[in-house]
Design a protein around this motif. Structure first.
Motif, PDB file in Angstrom:
ATOM      1  N   HIS A  30       0.594  -0.896   0.235  1.00 24.03           N
ATOM      2  CA  HIS A  30      -0.156  -0.122   0.148  1.00 24.03           C
ATOM      3  C   HIS A  30       1.052   1.215   0.143  1.00 24.03           C
ATOM      4  N   GLY A  54       2.549   5.384   0.157  1.00 20.77           N
ATOM      5  CA  GLY A  54       2.101   6.794  -0.318  1.00 20.77           C
ATOM      6  C   GLY A  54       1.371   6.572  -2.039  1.00 20.77           C
ATOM      7  N   HIS A  55       0.787   7.894  -1.686  1.00 17.93           N
ATOM      8  CA  HIS A  55      -0.425   8.743  -2.730  1.00 17.93           C
ATOM      9  C   HIS A  55       0.281   9.737  -3.621  1.00 17.93           C
ATOM     10  N   ARG A  56       1.960   9.823  -3.644  1.00 19.51           N
ATOM     11  CA  ARG A  56       2.897  10.692  -4.163  1.00 19.51           C
ATOM     12  C   ARG A  56       3.448   9.551  -4.409  1.00 19.51           C
ATOM     13  N   TYR A  60       2.865   3.917  -6.081  1.00 24.51           N
ATOM     14  CA  TYR A  60       1.104   4.968  -6.256  1.00 24.51           C
ATOM     15  C   TYR A  60       0.222   4.841  -7.690  1.00 24.51           C
ATOM     16  N   THR A  61       1.272   5.183  -8.125  1.00 16.68           N
ATOM     17  CA  THR A  61       1.026   5.678  -9.696  1.00 16.68           C
ATOM     18  C   THR A  61       1.078   4.314 -10.253  1.00 16.68           C
ATOM     19  N   LYS A  80       0.474   1.420  -9.104  1.00 12.27           N
ATOM     20  CA  LYS A  80      -0.775   0.577  -8.208  1.00 12.27           C
ATOM     21  C   LYS A  80      -2.141   0.828  -8.920  1.00 12.27           C
ATOM     22  N   ARG A  81      -2.393   2.505  -9.267  1.00 15.86           N
ATOM     23  CA  ARG A  81      -3.746   3.285 -10.339  1.00 15.86           C
ATOM     24  C   ARG A  81      -3.889   2.798 -11.381  1.00 15.86           C
TER      25      ARG A  81
END
Length: 82
Positions: A40, A42-44, A48-49, A51-52
């Motif tokens: 999981h 971090g969003h930045r 994360y990119t 994973k999206r």
């Protein structure tokens, strides 16, 4: 599989380097794929990119975002969506 044909065509050193490169590339791919499914991030961050993008491929439209470790080939073939 790649080692012996390359050895016959280009020699032992080139065959060894090619085999090593293929194995390291595959190890990189399966490592990133595992991270995208089980971590999981971090969003930045970079992961994360990825994973999206990967989640869109699995859960929204299976005809886009084929790349797991990079968006490069999806851009080349016009299958990149965000």
């Amino acid at each position: 599989i790649a080692f012996f044909p390359v050895w016959m065509a280009a020699g032992f050193a080139i065959a060894s380097a090619t085999s090593c490169g293929l194995m390291l590339g595959y190890f990189w791919y399966i490592s990133i794929h595992h991270i995208l499914h089980h971590w999981h991030p971090g969003h930045r961050g970079y992961f994360y990119t990825l994973k999206r993008r990967h989640a869109l491929h699995h859960h929204v439209d299976e005809n886009v975002n084929f790349g797991v470790t990079t968006v490069f080939w999806d851009r080349v073939f016009g299958t990149a969506r965000l």
